[in-house]
Design an enzyme around this catalytic site. Structure first.
Site, mmCIF file in Angstrom:
data_model
loop_
_atom_site.group_PDB
_atom_site.id
_atom_site.type_symbol
_atom_site.label_atom_id
_atom_site.label_comp_id
_atom_site.label_asym_id
_atom_site.label_seq_id
_atom_site.Cartn_x
_atom_site.Cartn_y
_atom_site.Cartn_z
ATOM 1 C CB SER A 134 -0.751 -0.100 1.252
ATOM 2 O OG SER A 134 -0.173 0.221 2.504
ATOM 3 C CG ASP A 135 1.940 5.838 -1.332
ATOM 4 O OD1 ASP A 135 2.627 5.790 -0.418
ATOM 5 O OD2 ASP A 135 1.913 6.728 -2.064
ATOM 6 C CD1 TRP A 136 2.147 7.608 5.596
ATOM 7 C CD2 TRP A 136 4.360 7.132 5.362
ATOM 8 N NE1 TRP A 136 2.565 7.973 6.800
ATOM 9 C CE2 TRP A 136 4.125 7.570 6.621
ATOM 10 C CE3 TRP A 136 5.565 6.453 5.034
ATOM 11 C CZ2 TRP A 136 4.972 7.927 7.428
ATOM 12 C CZ3 TRP A 136 6.281 6.947 5.950
ATOM 13 C CH2 TRP A 136 6.327 7.351 7.192
ATOM 14 C CB ALA A 137 -1.358 6.142 6.237
ATOM 15 C CB ALA A 138 -2.924 3.915 0.859
#
Ligand code: BGC
Length: 721
Positions: A266-270
């Site tokens: 996932s992208d950061w905190a996505a």
């Protein structure tokens, strides 16, 4: 293939141990106890402590061989099954040796050098203990307001695909398992992040599946076909569903259709952000959607760690889904040889020798030379060594030339423009340096100092632009002109009536009002990297002939955006000749055309195109065409021309762009020299996505354009039988 990993590890892991593999934590968790300076948001929830550290399968943002080795050692000492950590980071355009920003690399039209830059970035990262880089970013961008445009190679599907492949090859090489100098690549951000509405970062993306497949997906696909090991989800929604929880996109398209069997992160905190998007009621639902969609690693939220155990216990998530994700992560660890050698390429001694070495910096310099684009030149450049130069502006003596995503780069040791120009001039005092203004402010005393510096000058060179934090992630702008203070500086300098050259440092195609119309010459330097000043001085003094070509259009003004060369004609295109007809597709206050088109760039020499010919007027699936053209260097300096081939499909089931880049060649030519350039066009290059999403060509008429930019072309026609 991975049965042994299943039997040895997965089968023997507790559910918690499995889920731990799916968590990625950032560097502050592994720093000295008590250092929580960078800990924000979701990280806080996890708290800091040994238990948390042990709960992760990978780490983000630790570099330095010694540090990495210490963290790995400590981790292994407490990991029951001896599964090593994966170390990842954003090595986007270099590790410590910083190369020009990707948008600049796009303007080099030189995939070989791009590949070499990635190879060097990998070498420096690997020796410093990294295993995976979050690059290449291959999002197609048509909106220069978006700050992350600096990370992309531009607006064209084909060119982006060429660079996507080159970067993946450079990072990974051919034998990741045995070649300790390479790192695994992670293509991002899947998908279509570059279409954020209004150029505002993280904003809504909405496009048809046909557009997605036709323009946005090919570069990611090129990376997948080149064997990229990892894919990162994007922050945006795709057809209304956040990419990170978009099963159709992640499982359906990426895995089932394209056959990608590597790791998805996932992208950061996505994952957690699905709540804010309005796609998940709570964290638990977000975790469910992400794992269900095939997202293996949760970057920096607690969603998986907190909720997957209960989702499994409640029977909502089949443990087999988690096993699958764990297995993919373990496969990557195995491929990188981490089970036998958890330190992989990390080597504190070698690190000292090769990181930021002269050899690496020379490649950065070369790429900066190839990436800068001469946008205008009315007899001012190249400078002569015996000319007296006033070098003025906030970038005259600045190390802020690395650009965003240069975490390990050193602004302090970056080669500055002023000092480099002094080396090439007849004597150092031939180049007088003044700051002239700040990025956003200008004072009377700065103006006075600039005027004084210019008093004895034969020529004024203004080094102006955007500070690096004005582009990059979270760096969207609505007004993409130079800041007013610097426009004011240019006005003041222009009043002196001396020849004026502008060197631009920036991370996006700018609205050049107040620059292009005022200066006699404009050299687009972008953020040129560690050796930027040296490369630019060589270009300014004509030691090197500029050869960069824009990989993105420069708008006439922000109101035109999105403006890109491969647009559709519309039913009421603007005619070439003047017309009184108001009912045509146009603005009443500005031109339709961008200020500077895709593919454009000047040289200190000139090139002529002659004798465009096709081998036949009819093409068939089994009968490709040859396109020939002769290019001559008609000036008096050796130079490199980028010969571009575009095609227009005159009529299709779905309307086709007015031009599409299909191929290009770079040719080096001595003064007076001619070369014949030969392209081959095949039926497969004429295919596109139809209304039913089939990818085929339509028989009928086509135009071939060959030339020096998307605007300056010769043309010929053929028919596809
Ligand atoms: C960015 C990614 C990056 C990640 C890790 C995110 O905010 O969107 O491009 O790889 O952070 O640093």
């Amino acid at each position: 293939m991975s049965e042994h990993l299943y039997n040895k590890y997965v089968k023997n892991m507790t559910l918690e141990e499995k889920i731990a593999q799916l968590l990625q934590l950032a560097a502050p968790f592994y720093d000295e106890p008590g250092d929580d300076s960078e800990i924000t948001g979701p990280m806080e929830e996890l708290g800091i402590g040994n238990d948390t550290k042990r709960a992760a399968g990978s780490v983000l943002g630790i570099a330095g061989a010694e540090k990495m080795m210490a963290v790995q050692k400590e981790h292994l000492a407490s990991n029951r099954l001896g599964i090593p950590l994966l170390f990842m980071a954003d090595i986007v355009h270099g590790f410590k040796t910083i190369f020009p920003i990707p948008l600049a690399i796009g303007c080099s039209w030189n995939p070989e050098l791009a590949e070499l830059s990635a190879e060097i970035a990998a070498r420096e990262a690997a020796v410093s203990g990294l295993h995976v880089t979050f690059a290449p970013m291959v999002d197609l961008v048509r909106d220069g307001r978006w700050g992350r445009v600096m990370e992309s190679t531009g607006e064209d599907t084909y060119l982006n695909s060429v660079f996507a492949k080159a970067f993946v090859q450079g990072f990974q090489g051919d034998d990741l398992e045995n070649d300790m100098t390479r790192v695994a690549a992670c293509v991002k951000h899947f998908a279509a992040y570059g279409l954020a509405e209004g150029g505002r970062d993280y904003n809504t993306v909405d496009l048809s599946e046909r557009q997605l497949r036709e323009y946005y997906l090919p570069a990611y696909k090129a990376a997948v076909d080149a064997g990229v090991e990892m894919v990162m989800t994007s922050f945006n929604i795709v057809d209304g569903i956040p990419a990170t929880g978009n099963r159709r996109l992640m499982r359906g398209l990426l895995r089932d259709e394209w056959g990608f069997d590597g790791v998805v992160i996932s992208d950061w905190a996505a994952i957690k952000e699905m709540i804010a998007h309005g796609a998940a009621e709570d964290d638990k639902e977000a975790a469910f959607k992400a794992i269900y969609s095939g997202v293996d690693i949760d970057m920096m939220t607690t969603s998986y760690v907190k909720h997957l155990p209960e989702l499994v216990k409640e029977g909502l998530v089949d443990e087999a889904l988690i096993d699958e994700a764990v297995l993919r992560i373990l496969k990557l660890k195995e491929k990188l040889g981490l089970f036998e050698n958890p330190m992989r390429g990390a080597d504190p001694e070698l690190e000292k020798k090769i990181v930021y070495s002269d050899e690496h910096r020379q490649v950065s310099r070369k790429l900066a030379e190839k990436s800068s684009v001469l946008l205008k030149n009315e007899g001012v450049l190249p400078l002569q060594a015996n000319q007296r130069v006033a070098l003025i502006g906030p970038f005259a003596d600045s190390g802020d030339i690395l650009g965003w995503w240069s975490w390990q780069g050193s602004k302090e040791t970056a080669v500055k423009l002023g000092a480099s120009m002094q080396v090439l001039s007849a004597s150092p005092d031939h180049v007088v340096i003044a700051e002239g203004s700040g990025i956003h402010t200008i004072s009377e005393s700065q103006k006075a100092e600039a005027i004084k510096a210019a008093a004895d000058a034969d020529v004024i060179v203004l080094a102006v632009g955007e500070a690096s934090e004005m582009s990059g992630e979270g760096g969207s702008r609505s007004d993409i002109r130079l800041p007013q203070a610097q426009l004011e500086l240019i006005r003041v300098m222009k009043e002196l009536g001396k020849p004026l050259a502008v060197v631009l440092f920036n991370g996006r195609p700018l609205d050049l009002h107040g620059v292009y119309d005022v200066a006699d010459a404009v050299l687009e330097a972008w953020f040129p990297g560690s050796e930027g000043g040296a490369a630019l001085a060589d270009l300014l003094y004509g030691k090197v002939n500029p050869s960069g070509r824009l990989s993105m259009s420069f708008p006439y003004s922000v109101g035109q955006i999105p403006v890109y060369y491969n647009a559709y004609n519309t039913g009421r295109p603007k005619p070439e000749e003047e017309t009184d007809n108001r009912y045509i597709s146009q603005y009443i206050d500005i031109p339709n055309e961008p200020l500077l088109p895709f593919g454009f760039g000047l040289s200190y020499t000139t090139f002529a195109y002659e004798g465009l010919s096709l081998s036949s007027e009819v093409m068939a699936a089994d009968r490709p065409l040859e396109v020939k053209v002769t290019v001559t260097n008609t000036g008096n300096m050796a130079g490199t021309e980028t010969v571009q081939l575009y095609i227009r499909d005159i009529s299709g089931e779905v309307v086709r762009p007015v031009k599409e880049l299909k191929d290009f060649r770079q040719v080096g030519l001595a003064p007076g020299e001619s070369k014949e350039v030969v392209f081959r066009i095949e039926e497969t290059q004429l295919r596109y996505h139809h209304s039913d999403l089939s990818f085929t060509s339509d028989p009928g008429r086509f135009t071939v354009y060959v030339g020096a930019s998307s605007r300056e072309v010769q043309k010929a026609g053929f028919r596809l039988a």
